[in-house]
Design a protein around this motif. Structure first.
Motif, PDB file in Angstrom:
ATOM      1  N   LEU A  24       0.830  -1.212   0.000  1.00 24.89           N
ATOM      2  CA  LEU A  24       0.000   0.000   0.000  1.00 24.89           C
ATOM      3  C   LEU A  24       0.858   1.253   0.000  1.00 24.89           C
ATOM      4  N   VAL A  25       1.881   1.256   0.859  1.00 29.08           N
ATOM      5  CA  VAL A  25       2.776   2.418   0.920  1.00 29.08           C
ATOM      6  C   VAL A  25       3.435   2.622  -0.439  1.00 29.08           C
TER       7      VAL A  25
ATOM      8  N   GLY B  34       2.752   5.818  -2.531  1.00 26.24           N
ATOM      9  CA  GLY B  34       3.948   6.608  -2.821  1.00 26.24           C
ATOM     10  C   GLY B  34       4.117   6.812  -4.319  1.00 26.24           C
ATOM     11  N   ALA B  35       3.973   5.720  -5.067  1.00 23.99           N
ATOM     12  CA  ALA B  35       4.141   5.809  -6.524  1.00 23.99           C
ATOM     13  C   ALA B  35       3.102   6.744  -7.122  1.00 23.99           C
ATOM     14  N   SER B  36       1.860   6.681  -6.591  1.00 23.62           N
ATOM     15  CA  SER B  36       0.811   7.510  -7.180  1.00 23.62           C
ATOM     16  C   SER B  36       1.039   8.993  -6.868  1.00 23.62           C
ATOM     17  N   LEU B  37       1.773   9.280  -5.772  1.00 21.72           N
ATOM     18  CA  LEU B  37       2.055  10.675  -5.442  1.00 21.72           C
ATOM     19  C   LEU B  37       3.308  11.185  -6.138  1.00 21.72           C
ATOM     20  N   ILE B  38       4.363  10.333  -6.129  1.00 25.33           N
ATOM     21  CA  ILE B  38       5.653  10.764  -6.666  1.00 25.33           C
ATOM     22  C   ILE B  38       5.752  10.466  -8.159  1.00 25.33           C
ATOM     23  N   GLY B  39       5.174   9.323  -8.548  1.00 21.30           N
ATOM     24  CA  GLY B  39       5.290   8.853  -9.927  1.00 21.30           C
ATOM     25  C   GLY B  39       4.999   9.904 -10.993  1.00 21.30           C
ATOM     26  N   PRO B  40       3.864  10.626 -10.860  1.00 18.24           N
ATOM     27  CA  PRO B  40       3.509  11.591 -11.910  1.00 18.24           C
ATOM     28  C   PRO B  40       4.607  12.616 -12.204  1.00 18.24           C
TER      29      PRO B  40
ATOM     30  N   LEU C  95      -7.778  -4.086  -7.534  1.00 19.78           N
ATOM     31  CA  LEU C  95      -7.911  -5.293  -6.723  1.00 19.78           C
ATOM     32  C   LEU C  95      -6.791  -5.371  -5.694  1.00 19.78           C
ATOM     33  N   VAL C  96      -5.560  -5.063  -6.126  1.00 19.14           N
ATOM     34  CA  VAL C  96      -4.415  -5.143  -5.213  1.00 19.14           C
ATOM     35  C   VAL C  96      -4.580  -4.152  -4.065  1.00 19.14           C
ATOM     36  N   ILE C  97      -5.016  -2.933  -4.370  1.00 22.28           N
ATOM     37  CA  ILE C  97      -5.215  -1.943  -3.307  1.00 22.28           C
ATOM     38  C   ILE C  97      -6.230  -2.465  -2.282  1.00 22.28           C
ATOM     39  N   CYS C  98      -7.381  -2.944  -2.778  1.00 21.25           N
ATOM     40  CA  CYS C  98      -8.425  -3.420  -1.855  1.00 21.25           C
ATOM     41  C   CYS C  98      -7.949  -4.615  -1.047  1.00 21.25           C
ATOM     42  N   LEU C  99      -7.265  -5.534  -1.715  1.00 23.51           N
ATOM     43  CA  LEU C  99      -6.771  -6.735  -1.042  1.00 23.51           C
ATOM     44  C   LEU C  99      -5.815  -6.353   0.080  1.00 23.51           C
ATOM     45  N   CYS C 100      -4.896  -5.418  -0.216  1.00 26.31           N
ATOM     46  CA  CYS C 100      -3.906  -5.017   0.786  1.00 26.31           C
ATOM     47  C   CYS C 100      -4.583  -4.346   1.976  1.00 26.31           C
ATOM     48  N   VAL C 101      -5.557  -3.465   1.707  1.00 26.46           N
ATOM     49  CA  VAL C 101      -6.238  -2.811   2.826  1.00 26.46           C
ATOM     50  C   VAL C 101      -6.954  -3.855   3.682  1.00 26.46           C
TER      51      VAL C 101
END
Lengths: 324, 298
Positions: free
Chosen positions: B38-39, B43-49, B272-278
């Motif tokens: 999740l981190v 992180g990727a979604s914030l820094i990646g762009p 799916l991965v986000i939901c699974l991890c949460v």
């Protein structure tokens, strides 16, 4: 028992009235029902005024609500945008969705009970761990993604084999179907994928509840007593254990009725079923306020009825409730 | 030094309980794996762009390209770089989910503690309300309400507030039952005896001791929120273009899943991965605090 049922029934009447008012306000306040009409070219001011008059838009909200609810109580749900009575549209779509929801609920309950009980009885085995993992995946799974994946796989399978093994579009075939048997097999064929999708997303959580309640029963004193009396193990598990472990699930299933509604809205969109879910989406897109309000009212009614049935079933199963 | 009376026992105990729970959580392998993933995703979604060569709304010259070195997740029919879009969409989904979880947990804790602490007619009223909101078919109601939001430009914050208004009952139920049992305990009675105000008892003693169940149900709300928001977007309601959401990306990809499967599977799997991890994190928290609740879904 009869007194209990009547008491519950009486309690649901004010609930329904509150729900009807909430539903009416929700739709009335969620936007201008004439917005789309105004945007269309070539719609005369008279036409807009006529529509406004038909919906009593010049009246205050409470007056409009009273007018509407009086009509509803007399069995008149109003007219859809295309002039067809809302009730007719809802009835047609209702039977389609009912097929999906009932089939899915029955299969999902059976599956949840079997998987949950086996997981509890064989706790901490490979079976239990795989069932747990599968449940996790399926209740983390967005319904629309699962529906899309199954549809995609089915299309690929159909293409690979050159036969239509799974139908992926619509609730019925497009050609004229004659004969009872053909009709049944046509409808059933179209039901496979949507039902499977709804079963997978609902049974996951239910099987976890079933596992938990079975585990609790397995540790109960009366189970030990039954074994000590020399009751055969099979009978201990099924007649003493399972019967009691089923009670909590009835409540869960009833409360989760909303999940079935949510699921069927998405599933009908993916598989292009002309059921209630899709009808609702279209009514919102077209600004068909009479239809969306009536739809929400029916949904609210269904929720109330489901909870009532659950309470009654619960009381039938567990005498402690009705004498409380 | 002797203990300064047992009146200070509760917060002290809750601190050490928290530390114990933390230790148990760190040992929970699935939960830790979920946290790490999740981190990374967040992180990727914030820094990646800042590092991707294309903007999420930018139209490139490459149409319907499969994944390549240039476009890691391929491109869609009008030339959007899918990776940039998925990053942006994950960012929005997680933002909405966090706002929803924070808001509805706040409402739930408020209603739950007041109902559990004051009991009587206040409890009856609030519990009735909770039961009522609990059984609402949320997606249908949100669709009706979101209709007006998409007419108002699809502000993501409005979508979040709207979702939060319907998700608090699970928190309220858990908090209420926890508070009901806590308020009978000696340390709370002792506070009443020394004349502590209701607000002080609630804020200093009841809520800190209910933090475990609250954390678990808040985590489960995150999943519910993500699933609801993406379902809304999938059905074409909620967030409006040019901004995007994972649900919207899946909707676009689904129409072309046989010819351009990457458009459908990449955003779907990320979701799916986000939901699974949460969910794994929630499970880890539940084991760590050892509250006996099983998970539900929207």
């Amino acid at each position: 028992m009869l007194r209990y049922i009547l008491k519950r029934l009486a309690a649901s009447v004010p609930m329904m009235l509150v729900a009807s008012f909430a539903v009416f306000c929700l739709v009335a306040l969620s936007g201008d029902p004439l917005a789309r009409l105004r945007e269309q070219p070539g719609v005369s001011a008279e036409a807009i005024a006529a529509r406004s008059e038909a919906l009593n838009l010049d009246q205050p909200l409470i007056v409009r609500y009273l007018g509407w609810i009086t009509n509803v109580l007399q069995g008149n749900l109003g007219l859809s945008l295309d002039g067809e009575p809302v009730a007719d549209k809802l009835t047609r779509a209702f039977s389609v969705t009912l097929r999906l929801v009932i089939a899915a609920a029955v299969v999902a309950i059976l599956l949840a009970v079997v998987v949950g009980v086996l997981s509890a009885v064989r706790r901490y085995t490979v079976w239990d761990y795989s069932a747990t993992f599968a449940a996790f995946v399926f209740f983390s799974m967005p319904v629309f993604f699962l529906a899309g994946v199954l549809k995609d796989l089915a299309i690929r399978l159909n293409e690979a084999t050159g036969h239509v093994i799974f139908t992926t579009v619509g609730e019925r075939g497009s050609g004229a179907v004659t004969g009872l048997l053909d009709t049944i097999s046509d409808r059933a064929g179209h039901m496979v994928l949507p039902t499977l999708t709804l079963v997978l997303v609902t049974f996951a959580a239910w099987s976890r509840y079933q596992r938990a309640s079975m585990l609790e029963i397995l540790g109960a004193d009366f189970m030990r007593t039954a074994r000590a009396k020399g009751v055969p193990e099979r009978s201990v598990l099924l007649r003493h254990g399972l019967r009691n472990a089923l009670i909590p699930l009835t409540t869960i299933v009833a409360v989760d009725f909303a999940t079935l509604v949510n699921g069927s809205i998405v599933i009908e969109t993916v598989y292009a079923w002309n059921g209630l879910g899709r009808l609702f989406i279209t009514s919102l897109q077209q600004g068909d306020v009479q239809l969306s309000t009536a739809w929400l009212l029916i949904a609210a009614g269904a929720v109330v009825v489901f909870n009532l049935v659950a309470d009654i079933v619960y009381a039938l199963l567990d005498p402690r409730i009705r004498h409380a | 030094m002797p203990e300064p009376l047992l009146l200070t026992g509760a917060p002290r105990q809750s601190r050490s309980q928290l530390r114990l729970a933390m230790r148990r959580f760190v040992r929970h392998r699935a939960a830790m794996a979920g946290t790490v993933v999740l981190v990374l995703v967040f992180g990727a979604s914030l820094i990646g762009p800042h590092f991707t060569p294309y903007g999420f709304a930018e139209l490139t010259e490459d149409y319907s390209q499969p994944p390549s070195a240039e476009h890691w997740m391929g491109t869609d029919a009008i030339g959007h770089d899918l990776l940039s879009q998925v990053l942006r969409a994950s960012q929005k989904s997680i933002q909405i989910a966090l706002v929803v979880a924070a808001l509805s947990t706040f409402i739930g804790v408020l209603i739950g503690t007041v109902a559990g602490y004051y009991r009587g007619w206040v409890d009856t009223l609030l519990s009735r309300m909770t039961d009522l909101v609990l059984v609402v078919p949320v997606l249908a109601v949100l669709l009706a309400a979101a209709n007006s939001i998409s007419q108002r430009g699809g502000n993501w914050f409005l979508v979040a507030i709207l979702i939060a208004l319907f998700l608090w009952p699970t928190v309220a139920l858990v908090v209420r039952s926890t508070v009901l049992s806590l308020r009978e305990q000696d340390f709370v009675q002792a506070q009443v005896a020394i004349g502590a105000s209701d607000v002080r008892i609630i804020v200093k003693h009841l809520i800190p001791n209910a933090v475990g169940p609250i954390a678990v149900s808040a985590t489960l709300l995150v999943v519910t929120a993500i699933l609801l928001e993406s379902s809304l977007a999938f059905l074409g309601f909620g967030i409006a273009p040019p901004d995007t959401s994972l649900g919207k990306l899946v909707a676009v990809g689904q129409t072309a899943s046989s010819s351009r499967p990457w458009l459908f599977y990449f955003p779907g799997v990320v979701l799916l991965v986000i939901c699974l991890c949460v969910n794994f994190v929630g499970d880890g928290l539940r084991d760590a605090f050892d509250t006996r609740r099983s998970g539900g879904r929207a």
